[in-house]
Design an enzyme around this catalytic site. Structure first.
Site, mmCIF file in Angstrom:
data_model
loop_
_atom_site.group_PDB
_atom_site.id
_atom_site.type_symbol
_atom_site.label_atom_id
_atom_site.label_comp_id
_atom_site.label_asym_id
_atom_site.label_seq_id
_atom_site.Cartn_x
_atom_site.Cartn_y
_atom_site.Cartn_z
ATOM 1 N N GLY A 1 23.277 -11.010 29.505
ATOM 2 C CA GLY A 1 22.767 -11.234 30.847
ATOM 3 C C GLY A 1 23.338 -12.470 31.537
ATOM 4 O O GLY A 1 24.214 -13.156 31.003
ATOM 5 N N ALA B 1 27.881 -11.170 22.794
ATOM 6 C CA ALA B 1 28.485 -12.492 22.979
ATOM 7 C C ALA B 1 29.612 -12.775 21.991
ATOM 8 O O ALA B 1 30.346 -13.751 22.167
ATOM 9 C CB ALA B 1 27.409 -13.566 22.855
ATOM 10 N N GLY C 1 32.582 -6.422 21.025
ATOM 11 C CA GLY C 1 32.202 -5.212 21.743
ATOM 12 C C GLY C 1 32.645 -3.977 20.988
ATOM 13 O O GLY C 1 33.517 -4.040 20.125
ATOM 14 N N ARG C 2 32.005 -2.857 21.324
ATOM 15 C CA ARG C 2 32.344 -1.574 20.691
ATOM 16 C C ARG C 2 32.318 -0.477 21.724
ATOM 17 O O ARG C 2 31.544 -0.533 22.686
ATOM 18 C CB ARG C 2 31.339 -1.189 19.594
ATOM 19 C CG ARG C 2 31.304 -2.033 18.376
ATOM 20 C CD ARG C 2 30.264 -3.093 18.396
ATOM 21 N NE ARG C 2 28.965 -2.640 18.861
ATOM 22 C CZ ARG C 2 28.122 -1.941 18.096
ATOM 23 N NH1 ARG C 2 28.444 -1.616 16.860
ATOM 24 N NH2 ARG C 2 26.948 -1.575 18.572
ATOM 25 N N HIS D 1 21.652 -4.907 31.087
ATOM 26 C CA HIS D 1 21.325 -5.983 30.159
ATOM 27 C C HIS D 1 21.112 -5.379 28.780
ATOM 28 O O HIS D 1 20.324 -4.438 28.615
ATOM 29 C CB HIS D 1 20.067 -6.722 30.610
ATOM 30 C CG HIS D 1 19.791 -7.950 29.808
ATOM 31 N ND1 HIS D 1 18.522 -8.414 29.573
ATOM 32 C CD2 HIS D 1 20.628 -8.816 29.182
ATOM 33 C CE1 HIS D 1 18.583 -9.512 28.841
ATOM 34 N NE2 HIS D 1 19.858 -9.767 28.582
ATOM 35 N N ASP D 2 21.808 -5.894 27.790
ATOM 36 C CA ASP D 2 21.777 -5.266 26.465
ATOM 37 C C ASP D 2 20.370 -5.180 25.887
ATOM 38 O O ASP D 2 20.033 -4.213 25.197
ATOM 39 C CB ASP D 2 22.744 -5.949 25.494
ATOM 40 C CG ASP D 2 22.621 -7.464 25.451
ATOM 41 O OD1 ASP D 2 21.633 -8.006 25.996
ATOM 42 O OD2 ASP D 2 23.534 -8.104 24.893
ATOM 43 N N THR D 3 19.530 -6.174 26.183
ATOM 44 C CA THR D 3 18.164 -6.106 25.671
ATOM 45 C C THR D 3 17.389 -4.964 26.312
ATOM 46 O O THR D 3 16.577 -4.298 25.662
ATOM 47 C CB THR D 3 17.426 -7.432 25.903
ATOM 48 O OG1 THR D 3 18.213 -8.498 25.385
ATOM 49 C CG2 THR D 3 16.078 -7.435 25.217
#
Length: 489
Positions: free
Chosen positions: A78, A11, A14-15, A236-238
């Protein structure tokens, strides 16, 4: 030796990271980093998706110049999405989940379907920014825009679409929407239709770990790269972060700790019950069809927002320096509920903390250290609350908590969590989301056999810090006070 390219968008930034698997060890090399800030235009908060895609293209070029890669995977936050028309063109910038347009939408939806029935159908925590609520808002208040749309596509899937031309919804990101049947893993079309949301907007769901497609000819020509596979990693990053939890146990507790704290465990089947609704536990999808049974807690966002305000006033402290100030301050003087609704909105977090303490009849913190200590201790106590609820709801006894992600850098907070929850805390890896993204790519190619091997390789490749409980009597007393504060908030 295998090399893959992982893009992890959060949020705030980014990488692009190249990961190398060699002799059962993973090494990471960051080759591109960029900011990700919401842009407010005429009272609407947007994501600048074209800027983000340009940054991904820059990362791909840098990765090519750094020696190349065999596949690509993208994960993001998400719920949010873009709309594309029948020609495949983007209709407008995606709206940020922190935008105020859906603040009151859940109450409107509950006139159509009760909160209990909605949770019973989807098993998803009721959050005002869930995709279902966002699409309901569009169907009710911006029907013309929705009529022009051919498909809605989640953020990681949208970026994948820009790269490949393939429109799909990856399972884990789709599961955050509150629009899936958690038992079948497919869209609940009856629910969606009942809220006047067109079901022809839905993309087919692709299983996590499958090949989505290849880089399009246009992208290959523009960036001078080969047509490598784009993998549907845990979008989703999680979901990606949970893949990387370095555990040998089937029953474990994790906290993916960053802007948000995602506190939960991994289950084989959905767990939908009244206690889960009351305690805000959600059934999101995980790799291999697993269920990420977790609760969303407002995490280090409180510290991040407070730091932004302190910077505006000339106090440009690092997070480590803020933790040092907190350590110097007296403990257990005041507490807040990290999930208090006003804390979710950007702007002047120190003042909001002070106002909460005043309203609940507590000591009002004044200094940077006092405010930071209040935040850290409150979050550790919120973890205890979630830990107790998780054990009660699942009927399981958990030994230890795995903290992964950026929060592992906050040693003070990791120690507070161990002491508050009276259990061992295992902190690491820091790059959990990226590693989960990488692991899924390597499982897709067959270079890693399964998730157990992936977690073993990650555990052997990166340092994991251990924290043991201390001062547990003081934390027990603090928790009694904290529970009373929660009842007032």
């Amino acid at each position: 030796m295998k090399k893959v390219l992982a893009f992890d968008l959060g949020a705030s930034g980014g990488r692009g990271i190249i990961a190398t698997l060699d002799n059962n060890k993973i090494t990471l090399e960051e080759i591109h980093r960029f900011a990700n800030n919401g842009v407010k235009v005429r009272n609407t908060l947007y994501w600048d998706i074209l800027y983000l895609f340009d940054q991904i293209k820059q990362g791909i070029v840098k990765a090519r110049l750094a020696g190349g890669f065999d596949s690509i995977g993208i994960d993001t936050w998400g719920v949010d999405f873009g709309l594309v028309d029948e020609c495949g063109d983007l209709l407008c910038n995606p709206v940020h989940y922190r935008d105020e347009r859906t603040d009151n939408i859940p109450d409107e939806v509950f006139k159509e379907i009760s909160k209990e029935d909605l949770y019973g159908k989807t098993g998803i925590q009721i959050l005002n920014f869930n995709t279902l609520f966002q699409l309901y808002y569009l169907a009710k208040y911006k029907a013309d825009l929705l009529k022009r749309a051919d498909k809605f596509i989640f953020i990681p899937d949208l970026l994948n679409y820009f790269l490949t031309g393939v429109k799909k919804s990856e399972y884990t990101i789709a599961s955050t929407s509150q629009m899936l049947n958690p038992y079948t893993g497919d869209w609940d079309r009856e629910l969606i239709s009942s809220l006047n949301i067109p079901t022809d907007l839905l993309c087919d769901i692709i299983e996590t770990g499958k090949v989505l497609g290849k880089l399009s000819p246009q992208i290959c020509e523009e960036l001078s790269v080969d047509a490598v596979d784009v993998i549907a990693v845990g979008g989703h990053d999680t979901a990606s972060a949970v893949v990387s939890v370095p555990t040998t146990q089937d029953d474990f507790v994790y906290v993916s700790c960053g802007t948000w704290s995602l506190f939960g465990t991994e289950l084989s089947e959905p767990l939908i019950c009244p206690e889960g609704l009351v305690s805000s536990y959600t059934n999101e999808g995980g790799y291999g069809g697993k269920i990420r049974y977790l609760t969303n807690i407002m995490g280090l966002w409180l510290i991040q927002e407070a730091r932004r305000d302190w910077q505006k006033h000339g106090h440009d402290l690092s997070f480590g320096e803020i933790a040092d100030e907190a350590l110097k301050s007296e403990g257990f003087k005041c507490f807040v509920d990290p999930d208090y609704s006003e804390f979710a909105k950007p702007g002047n977090m120190p003042k909001k903390i002070q106002e909460f303490c005043k309203r609940t009849g507590q000591y009002i913190p004044q200094t940077i250290g006092e405010i930071a200590r209040c935040i850290y201790e409150s979050l550790a106590l919120k973890y205890r609350h979630a830990f107790i609820n998780l054990g009660n709801i699942t009927g399981k006894s958990f030994s230890g908590i795995h903290i992964v992600g950026g929060g592992t850098n906050a040693a003070l907070f990791c120690q507070m969590t161990a002491s508050s929850c009276n259990t061992t805390v295992y902190a690491g890896p820091v790059e959990a989301t990226t590693l989960g993204n990488v692991a899924v790519q390597l499982m897709a190619s067959g270079d890693i056999k399964d998730i157990k091997e992936a977690r073993s390789i990650i555990r052997d490749s990166f340092d994991i810090a251990t924290y043991e409980p201390a001062d547990t009597d003081a934390w027990d007393n603090a928790y009694e006070i904290y529970q009373k504060i929660l009842s007032k908030s």
